[in-house]
Motif scaffolding. Structure first.
Motif, PDB file in Angstrom:
ATOM      1  N   LEU A  35      -1.347  -1.755   6.075  1.00 29.76           N
ATOM      2  CA  LEU A  35      -1.169  -2.946   5.244  1.00 29.76           C
ATOM      3  C   LEU A  35      -0.495  -2.593   3.922  1.00 29.76           C
ATOM      4  O   LEU A  35       0.436  -3.288   3.480  1.00 29.76           O
ATOM      5  CB  LEU A  35      -2.518  -3.614   4.990  1.00 29.76           C
ATOM      6  CG  LEU A  35      -2.533  -4.802   4.013  1.00 29.76           C
ATOM      7  CD1 LEU A  35      -1.604  -5.912   4.485  1.00 29.76           C
ATOM      8  CD2 LEU A  35      -3.959  -5.333   3.840  1.00 29.76           C
ATOM      9  N   GLU A  36      -0.945  -1.515   3.286  1.00 30.50           N
ATOM     10  CA  GLU A  36      -0.364  -1.122   2.003  1.00 30.50           C
ATOM     11  C   GLU A  36       1.106  -0.723   2.158  1.00 30.50           C
ATOM     12  O   GLU A  36       1.933  -1.016   1.292  1.00 30.50           O
ATOM     13  CB  GLU A  36      -1.168   0.036   1.387  1.00 30.50           C
ATOM     14  CG  GLU A  36      -2.561  -0.356   0.934  1.00 30.50           C
ATOM     15  CD  GLU A  36      -2.544  -1.555  -0.015  1.00 30.50           C
ATOM     16  OE1 GLU A  36      -1.755  -1.530  -0.975  1.00 30.50           O
ATOM     17  OE2 GLU A  36      -3.316  -2.503   0.222  1.00 30.50           O
ATOM     18  N   ILE A  37       1.429  -0.066   3.263  1.00 31.62           N
ATOM     19  CA  ILE A  37       2.825   0.306   3.521  1.00 31.62           C
ATOM     20  C   ILE A  37       3.669  -0.947   3.709  1.00 31.62           C
ATOM     21  O   ILE A  37       4.786  -1.045   3.186  1.00 31.62           O
ATOM     22  CB  ILE A  37       2.912   1.222   4.758  1.00 31.62           C
ATOM     23  CG1 ILE A  37       2.296   2.588   4.457  1.00 31.62           C
ATOM     24  CG2 ILE A  37       4.368   1.392   5.205  1.00 31.62           C
ATOM     25  CD1 ILE A  37       2.172   3.504   5.655  1.00 31.62           C
ATOM     26  N   LEU A  38       3.147  -1.938   4.445  1.00 28.49           N
ATOM     27  CA  LEU A  38       3.880  -3.186   4.643  1.00 28.49           C
ATOM     28  C   LEU A  38       4.106  -3.887   3.306  1.00 28.49           C
ATOM     29  O   LEU A  38       5.181  -4.445   3.057  1.00 28.49           O
ATOM     30  CB  LEU A  38       3.109  -4.100   5.599  1.00 28.49           C
ATOM     31  CG  LEU A  38       3.776  -5.438   5.948  1.00 28.49           C
ATOM     32  CD1 LEU A  38       5.101  -5.205   6.687  1.00 28.49           C
ATOM     33  CD2 LEU A  38       2.842  -6.303   6.802  1.00 28.49           C
ATOM     34  N   LYS A  39       3.116  -3.855   2.434  1.00 30.86           N
ATOM     35  CA  LYS A  39       3.230  -4.516   1.129  1.00 30.86           C
ATOM     36  C   LYS A  39       4.322  -3.898   0.262  1.00 30.86           C
ATOM     37  O   LYS A  39       4.794  -4.535  -0.687  1.00 30.86           O
ATOM     38  CB  LYS A  39       1.898  -4.444   0.380  1.00 30.86           C
ATOM     39  CG  LYS A  39       0.839  -5.416   0.877  1.00 30.86           C
ATOM     40  CD  LYS A  39      -0.419  -5.291   0.010  1.00 30.86           C
ATOM     41  CE  LYS A  39      -1.501  -6.252   0.424  1.00 30.86           C
ATOM     42  NZ  LYS A  39      -2.714  -6.086  -0.420  1.00 30.86           N
TER      43      LYS A  39
END
Length: 285
Positions: free
Chosen positions: A32-36
């Motif tokens: 999720l953090e990478i996608l953000k």
């Protein structure tokens, strides 16, 4: 001793399961953090296109040309004004290769076009634009008749009502045609294996996707069963990990779809989690 050994085995399995569960949860959080990390690039892309639309719509020469069409000025005067307008529009588009064409039109006719040749403008969104009162509308749908110069490209559209800067009444409408591939550039580096990414508009239509054949279609075409309710999160169900975050302005949702086997195996986490009968949810989707 047999009972003790069996109990020990159960305990070990439970501990191993808890370790895998926690590690898989951490993997999803990291995913999720990478996608953000795509948020800034996509937001800058949106704001840059909006700025072009604003600069064109409020330009004095553009406004004068629109008024000429609304007041039945002679053709020669319109053509003279069109030359001045072209100079201003082209200046606004310098170093903005994402914008491939511009069309300015009213409810009756096309006032000005640059880039793709417009034979017939799509007016299906005029009522929506009137209600939005100058707020941009993004869509992957255009049913007008246009001819693209050069190579074919996937299109994304920003539509906006143009207001008279004197009276603040709507006097025309503007369509910017954007190369969807330039938006795709901001997330394609995250794709590996069977992973896919789609960007959904506020209406649930697909504005951008790693799979080009689903552009403009409803979110279900990407295999998404329902729209995310929270502004970010993930869901694990079967062999599918769905991860997303939302952009409050302009109401887009960026969704990444991964194979659970691939996502967890790549982190050497085992595959046990996907065999659980009940789906694991971070937040509802």
């Amino acid at each position: 001793p047999i009972k003790s050994s069996a109990a020990s085995d159960v305990y070990k399995r439970q501990v191993n399961y808890n370790i895998r569960l926690n590690t898989n949860t951490n993997t999803c959080e990291t995913n999720l953090e990478i996608l953000k990390q795509t948020r800034n690039g996509i937001s800058n892309f949106i704001n840059d296109i909006k700025l072009v639309s604003l600069n064109v719509g409020t330009d004095d020469d553009v406004q004068d040309l629109i008024r000429m069409y609304n007041h039945q000025v002679s053709t020669s005067e319109k053509e003279k004004q069109r030359v001045d307008t072209s100079f201003r529009v082209i200046s606004s588009l310098e170093a903005r290769e994402s914008v491939r064409s511009i069309s300015i039109f009213n409810k009756d006719e096309i006032i000005y076009q640059y880039g793709d040749f417009v034979l017939k403008e799509d007016r299906q969104f005029i009522n929506d634009l009137d209600q939005l009162d100058g707020i941009p509308l993004w869509t992957g749908i255009h049913e007008g008749e246009t001819t693209s110069y050069g190579a074919f490209y996937q299109k994304l559209y920003l539509l906006q009502a143009i207001k008279d800067m004197r009276t603040f009444e709507v006097i025309a409408y503007e369509r910017l045609t954007v190369d969807e591939a330039d938006l795709r550039e901001h997330y394609k580096g995250l794709l590996e294996g069977k992973s896919r990414i789609v960007i959904l508009g506020s209406d649930g239509k697909i504005l951008s996707a790693s799979e080009k054949d689903i552009l403009g279609k409803d979110y279900t075409a990407a295999g998404i069963k329902s729209l995310p309710e929270d502004d970010h999160g993930y869901q694990i169900q079967g062999d599918r990990v769905t991860t997303w975050y939302s952009l409050e302005e302009p109401g887009w949702t960026v969704v990444k779809l991964d194979s659970a086997k691939e996502l967890f195996y790549s982190n050497m986490l085992g595959l046990s989690l996907i065999h659980i009968s009940e789906p694991t949810r971070r937040t509802p989707i």
